[in-house]
Design a protein around this motif. Structure first.
Motif, short mmCIF file in Angstrom:
data_model
loop_
_atom_site.label_atom_id
_atom_site.label_comp_id
_atom_site.label_asym_id
_atom_site.label_seq_id
_atom_site.Cartn_x
_atom_site.Cartn_y
_atom_site.Cartn_z
N MET A 40 0.82 -1.22 0.00
CA MET A 40 0.00 0.00 0.00
C MET A 40 0.86 1.27 0.00
O MET A 40 0.36 2.35 -0.31
CB MET A 40 -0.94 0.02 1.22
N ASN A 41 2.14 1.13 0.37
CA ASN A 41 3.03 2.30 0.39
C ASN A 41 2.37 3.45 1.15
O ASN A 41 2.20 4.56 0.63
CB ASN A 41 3.39 2.73 -1.04
N ALA A 42 1.97 3.18 2.38
CA ALA A 42 1.15 4.12 3.13
C ALA A 42 1.96 4.99 4.09
O ALA A 42 3.07 4.64 4.49
CB ALA A 42 0.09 3.35 3.93
N GLU A 43 1.36 6.11 4.44
CA GLU A 43 1.86 6.96 5.52
C GLU A 43 0.68 7.32 6.41
O GLU A 43 -0.44 7.52 5.93
CB GLU A 43 2.53 8.23 4.97
N ILE A 44 0.93 7.38 7.72
CA ILE A 44 -0.10 7.79 8.68
C ILE A 44 0.31 9.16 9.20
O ILE A 44 1.44 9.34 9.68
CB ILE A 44 -0.22 6.78 9.83
N ILE A 45 -0.59 10.11 9.11
CA ILE A 45 -0.33 11.47 9.58
C ILE A 45 -1.28 11.76 10.74
O ILE A 45 -2.50 11.86 10.54
CB ILE A 45 -0.52 12.51 8.46
N VAL A 46 -0.75 11.87 11.93
CA VAL A 46 -1.54 12.20 13.12
C VAL A 46 -1.35 13.68 13.41
O VAL A 46 -0.23 14.15 13.60
CB VAL A 46 -1.10 11.36 14.34
N VAL A 47 -2.45 14.42 13.41
CA VAL A 47 -2.40 15.86 13.68
C VAL A 47 -3.02 16.10 15.05
O VAL A 47 -4.22 15.91 15.25
CB VAL A 47 -3.16 16.67 12.61
N ASP A 48 -2.18 16.49 16.00
CA ASP A 48 -2.64 16.65 17.39
C ASP A 48 -2.60 18.12 17.80
O ASP A 48 -1.60 18.81 17.59
CB ASP A 48 -1.76 15.83 18.33
N ASP A 49 -3.70 18.58 18.40
CA ASP A 49 -3.80 19.97 18.84
C ASP A 49 -3.29 20.14 20.27
O ASP A 49 -3.99 20.63 21.16
CB ASP A 49 -5.25 20.46 18.72
N ASN A 50 -2.03 19.71 20.48
CA ASN A 50 -1.37 19.90 21.78
C ASN A 50 -2.20 19.32 22.93
O ASN A 50 -2.46 20.00 23.93
CB ASN A 50 -1.09 21.39 22.01
N SER A 51 -2.62 18.07 22.77
CA SER A 51 -3.47 17.43 23.78
C SER A 51 -2.81 17.42 25.15
O SER A 51 -1.68 16.95 25.29
CB SER A 51 -3.79 15.99 23.37
N PRO A 52 -3.49 17.90 26.18
CA PRO A 52 -2.90 17.88 27.52
C PRO A 52 -2.74 16.49 28.10
O PRO A 52 -2.01 16.31 29.08
CB PRO A 52 -3.89 18.72 28.35
N ASP A 53 -3.39 15.48 27.50
CA ASP A 53 -3.25 14.11 28.02
C ASP A 53 -2.07 13.37 27.42
O ASP A 53 -1.88 12.18 27.67
CB ASP A 53 -4.55 13.32 27.80
N GLY A 54 -1.26 14.05 26.62
CA GLY A 54 -0.05 13.43 26.09
C GLY A 54 -0.24 12.56 24.87
O GLY A 54 0.55 11.65 24.62
N THR A 55 -1.28 12.83 24.08
CA THR A 55 -1.54 12.03 22.88
C THR A 55 -0.35 12.04 21.93
O THR A 55 0.06 10.99 21.41
CB THR A 55 -2.80 12.53 22.16
#
Length: 387
Positions: A40-55
């Motif tokens: 699949m030649n995939a990439e995962i992009i996680v966009v986090d809004d500075n989660s205070p729970d440490g995501t």
């Protein structure tokens, strides 16, 4: 995935917006690991809004321990919480894949659906594939009645207010060919970026496939009053965009039906406002008796209906205080007359004519709403009935 499909799709980007999802994100990434293949030649992009729970830290640790999987994990950490749609746009802008999948991180969207979405994207001559709860085979698991009602109401507003034909325009789980958004200038208002893509990529071909939405079991829902307000803002913005690109329509019948459609769309939005305000005053901001909370919700919804109808339906932008207060009084008065007429008609049809209640209610609502529209058109906003 077939060799033919791989020749068409050189790579796949999966965009996952997060905020306070540390309890779900690892399970989500594990599920993706079990679904994605090297081909699949995939990439995962996680966009986090500075989660205070440490995501974001949790994702970074996971990525360090996930080498040689055949795909990459990128974490984009934004310093401020700027909203779901904005996070998705940030992810799309960073995507390198020919195909992009957008999905939630709370395990409500099954990664096992992704291969089918990509295959449909390539083999069905379509540009957007929407994982739909409302086509045959789709569904929702774990939602209370109120959540279902809100979702259906928001869907009807999008369909009738923006002229969208698909059954689940509110889906947060969809895939598209990257090139169809290249020339789109995103406003990223509200929480459903699919709506903006559907409106602004008008020539794109869309296909819906069924899936079952599973309500989150850990973490908290992001659905609150501000989300409802943001949704209505996005609908208004997209409506204005659609109107700006349409040619002038001179037929009286089209103008009349267009205004009627907007009037009833505003009425549907009033149900959402009523629910949110009643809920906030009855369960969140205070401990008011539910009858009082409901009365406040009714006042807010009628007021929002008046403002939206004044600005949107009848395009009256004059807010001179005396004139506006008079219009507001007439609007409330006609709404009250419609409500009394509806009650009397239901009573008469059921008790005196022995008509089935459901049929009586439908007839009463239909006639009262038409009368409400015509009265407000002629007297509140001073327009000819047929114009």
């Amino acid at each position: 995935m077939s060799k033919e499909m791989l020749s068409k799709t050189r790579s796949l980007s999966i965009v996952i917006p997060t905020y306070n999802e540390s309890k779900n994100i690892v399970k989500m990434l594990d599920s993706l690991r079990a679904t994605l293949t090297r081909e699949m030649n995939a990439e995962i992009i996680v966009v986090d809004d500075n989660s205070p729970d440490g995501t974001s830290q949790t994702v970074e640790e996971y990525a360090k321990n996930s080498e040689n999987t055949g795909y990459t994990i990128q974490i984009i950490r934004r310093e401020n919480k700027r909203g779901l749609s904005s996070a998705i746009v940030t992810g799309i802008e960073s995507a390198k894949g020919d195909a992009v999948v957008v999905m939630d991180s709370d395990l409500s969207h099954p990664p096992q659906t992704i291969p089918q979405m990509v295959e449909e994207l390539q083999n069905s001559d379509c540009d957007i594939v929407v994982a739909s709860r409302y086509v045959n085979g789709g569904g929702v698991s774990g939602w209370p009645f109120k959540r279902k009602l809100i979702s259906k109401g928001a869907t009807k507003i999008a369909q009738h207010g923006l002229g969208i034909k698909i059954k689940d325009p509110m889906s947060g789980f969809f895939a598209f060919k990257r090139h169809i958004v290249n020339n789109i200038k995103f406003d990223a208002i509200g929480y459903k970026i699919l709506l903006e893509i559907l409106v602004k990529a008008k020539e794109a071909k869309v296909k819906e496939i069924p899936y079952t939405f599973i309500n989150r079991t850990t973490g908290s829902s992001k659905l609150d009053f501000s989300v409802g307000v943001g949704y209505l803002q996005s609908i208004w913005k997209l409506y204005r965009y659609g109107k700006s690109v349409k040619s002038n329509e001179r037929r009286t019948s089209v103008h009349f039906l267009s205004k009627a459609g907007r009037f009833y769309t505003v009425g549907a939005s009033g149900l959402l406002v009523n629910y949110f305000v009643s809920f906030m005053f009855g369960a969140v901001l205070s401990n008011l008796w539910y009858i009082y909370a409901t009365m406040i919700g009714i006042i807010f919804s009628m007021s929002s209906n008046f403002i939206l109808n004044k600005i949107w339906t009848f395009e009256d932008r004059t807010f001179e205080p005396k004139r506006t207060l008079m219009q507001y009084g007439l609007f409330l008065g006609f709404s009250g007359i419609g409500a009394v007429f509806q009650l009397l008609m239901v009573y008469g049809l059921v008790e005196l004519r022995h008509l089935n209640y459901s049929i009586a209610l439908f007839l009463a609502v239909a006639i009262a709403s038409v009368g409400n529209f015509i009265l407000n058109k002629k007297w509140t906003f001073q327009e000819k009935v047929w114009s």
